[in-house]
Design an enzyme around this catalytic site. Sequence first.
Site, PDB file in Angstrom:
ATOM      1  N   GLY A  58       0.628  -5.139 -12.220  1.00 58.42           N
ATOM      2  CA  GLY A  58       0.936  -3.829 -12.772  1.00 58.42           C
ATOM      3  C   GLY A  58       0.723  -3.766 -14.266  1.00 58.42           C
ATOM      4  N   LYS A 111       2.060  -9.417  -0.659  1.00 60.33           N
ATOM      5  CA  LYS A 111       2.076  -8.546  -1.825  1.00 60.33           C
ATOM      6  C   LYS A 111       2.910  -7.327  -1.470  1.00 60.33           C
ATOM      7  CE  LYS A 111      -0.970  -6.523  -5.330  1.00 60.33           C
ATOM      8  NZ  LYS A 111      -0.914  -5.055  -5.190  1.00 60.33           N
ATOM      9  N   CYS A 154       0.836  -1.199   0.000  1.00 58.63           N
ATOM     10  CA  CYS A 154       0.000   0.000   0.000  1.00 58.63           C
ATOM     11  C   CYS A 154       0.872   1.251   0.000  1.00 58.63           C
ATOM     12  CB  CYS A 154      -0.911  -0.005   1.219  1.00 58.63           C
ATOM     13  SG  CYS A 154      -2.041   1.404   1.249  1.00 58.63           S
TER      14      CYS A 154
END
Length: 372
Positions: free
Chosen positions: A205, A142, A102
Amino acid sequence: MVKVGTLEVWPPVVLAPMAGITNIAFRTLCREQGGGLFVCEMITSRALVERNPLTFEMIRFGAGERPRSLQLYGVDPVVIGRAARMIAEEDLADHIDLNFGCPVPKVTRRGGGSALPYKRKLLREILRQAVANAGGLPVTMKMRKGIDDDHLTYLDAGRMAAEEGLAAVALHARTAKQHYGGNADWDAIKRLRDAVPDIPVLGNGDIWTADDALRMVAQTGCDGVVVGRGCLGRPWLFRDLENAFNGVEDRAQPTLGEVTRTLLRHAELLCEVIGSERYGVADFRKHIGWYLKGFVVGAETRRLLALSNGLAELEDRLADLDHDQPWPGEAADGPRGKSGERQKVMLPHGWLDDPDELTVPSPDAEDTTSGG
């Protein structure tokens, strides 16, 4: 087939957790289109162990939703361990994903998210506690490439994940400073794949179409893909992804009429999840632009759709659209949501001074009322 601990995932596709997006309503739509792992919204470990009611609402799963994937955000190894144990013992999920990706300032300025892997010893202890307390549930993580190009962390973090028994790692191939701007560095995914040969590596991405996913796998050797913003307003992307990984060339090209039917059903499901038509339709407003991206729909019409106060009003306004308008092709692809690089990454004072410092950030790094 990609193996994530005891889970066998096909197609090798993961829905990225997105705040305010990946609730039961959206996951239901996506799961109906194709297979994979579908992760709920990110929650904080502290809010979970303190049994915050909002957090428990956010980790609700559908009756037939399996496997159940839950993403945890936290900065304290002890609290992360307690949360992992709670998830396992109370059967709250089948898979735990840890968030170190994040990039939003309210998270990084407190030492969380994509800022945390810079503190290597702290990261290792969090991973160790999560795996030790998960009761055999697969634990994944992640992450991003790092804080910025001068502070890259992904290779060390990936090796550490494999050493500590994580079942897989996912890399969003941008730095925190990039936020969602610029292009994802797919070469970084290949470097991680080469550096971590013993567990699955998933790439994330700039996957806007199913063919992007195939290119990423071919170019990087990654074991699967994580899809985030590319599926906003396009749950049928998961049908395309399943077809693509099965070698089927068919791709969804819905007319505007077909899109509006999906849009309306999404709004109806969201109202059911929230338990209020008024608040459900209000919460749905952010999705309208994503569903209509690329279609010829006037600004005033879009504005009125976003101002709908109920399902009937939304349906009436959708009825005025040209339902025969064909799929706009490339105009409907590409970035969704806010993009753009940040001038700097907000970090705690002195955060970059010592990467081996084990000091745990203060408890306010996990705001129990935010859900992450």
